[in-house]
Enzyme design. Structure first.
Site: not given
Ligand code: 13P
Length: 340
Positions: A46, A136, A177, A219
């Protein structure tokens, strides 16, 4: 709360021509990604993978922020430079995923609630010390026959608002988000209706929790056809539906909207963002915060082999550049042909 500082960070993230690399896959998600290339997910694999992304030369021309996972924010590059410093030295703001994942919502079959509020104030203080400038929290909304329920939307909106308020208390910009999943056979108008209701509840909750909107970013998903819908909307239809939906429910005080890719192909995600920005100016910056759509080609090129690092970096750089162009509505398919 230093409102001006929060607003400055949010604006820096959505500055013209740049967007966010979401590289904050949790342990379970990164394993799923590595499984597709037959690479074992270990702390070192990772680290090596994130290292190749963050070390890509020149990507900072198109990348303003990088979202890290708890493990990653404590790791370093092959040259022993802490990732946070590596990014900061390139002018890329380091961010951190702080939710603890979406879990089944008890009593509501098929729906989820995101956990992670307990102890968040203390964790925020530590992340700030480690250098995080933004955070986030992802809420997951599923479309089905009888779902989402109003209860699920409200529970997730409240959690997002409590998270956002704690972020701002710590001087960290919250990325809010709420993701309406693209899984299913529903059409674009159903996605639009659910997205509008989701966002309305989120902004009600943010208002009630006294969150300073100028110091936040949204987001969201784009308004698109369900993955298995027989009638797939075009990029122009997606752009029109997304922008007109958001104009109704996202306050103009929000400086930027940074879309997730959500399972769209890399090219589709770029094309859709480009179509939105090609429409003209909007009340907010329209940018990207892609995980898969920035990384999929790089992951395929890498295959876990150090000999492939340069090819993987070229693939990542190319997607970053294409999405940088989509910020201005100047991307075209021809850019794909000139790929390295
Ligand atoms: P994706 O663009 O692969 O959907 O991932 C964005 C993300 O951070 C989801 O939480």
């Amino acid at each position: 709360m230093d409102k001006q500082r929060l607003a400055e960070i949010a604006q820096a993230i959505v500055q013209p021509g740049k967007g966010i690399l979401a590289a904050d896959e949790s342990g379970g998600t990164i394993k799923k990604r590595f499984d597709t290339i037959g690479v074992a997910s270990t702390e070192e694999s990772r680290r090596a993978y994130r290292d190749l992304l963050f070390s890509t030369e020149g990507a900072e021309a198109y990348i303003s922020g990088g979202i890290l996972f708890d493990e990653t924010i404590r790791q370093s590059s092959h040259q022993d430079t802490p990732f946070v410093r590596l990014l900061a030295d390139k002018g890329i703001l380091p961010g951190i995923k702080v939710d603890k994942g979406a879990k089944p919502l008890a009593g509501f079959a098929g729906e989820k609630i995101t956990e992670g509020l307990d102890g968040l104030r203390e964790r925020m203080a530590e992340y700030r010390e480690l250098g995080a400038k933004f955070a986030k929290w992802r809420a997951v909304i599923t479309i089905g026959d009888e779902i989402p329920t109003r209860f699920c939307l409200e529970a997730n909106a409240r959690a997002l608002a409590r998270y956002a308020a704690l972020c701002q208390e710590a001087g960290i910009v919250p990325i809010v988000e709420p993701e309406v999943l693209m899984d299913g056979r529903h059409d674009i108008s159903r996605c639009r209706a659910v997205t509008a209701e989701t966002l309305q509840r989120v902004y009600d909750a943010l208002f009630e929790h006294c969150v300073y909107l100028e110091g936040t970013l949204l987001k969201p998903n784009m308004v698109i056809s369900g993955q298995d819908c027989p009638q797939q909307a075009s990029a122009e239809q997606v752009a029109e539906a997304t922008v007109s939906c958001f104009r109704q429910v996202v306050p103009a005080a929000v400086p930027g909207i940074v879309f997730l890719s959500g399972g769209q192909s890399s090219e589709q995600a770029t094309e859709n963002l480009n179509a939105m920005n090609a429409m003209g100016t909007h009340p907010w910056e329209l940018s990207f915060s892609y995980g898969r759509a920035l990384q999929a080609h790089a992951l395929q090129a890498w295959q876990g082999k150090s000999d492939n690092i340069a090819a993987a970096q070229r693939a990542f750089y190319h997607r970053a550049k294409c999405n940088g162009a989509a910020r201005a509505g100047t991307y075209s398919r021809a850019m794909e042909e000139t790929a390295a």
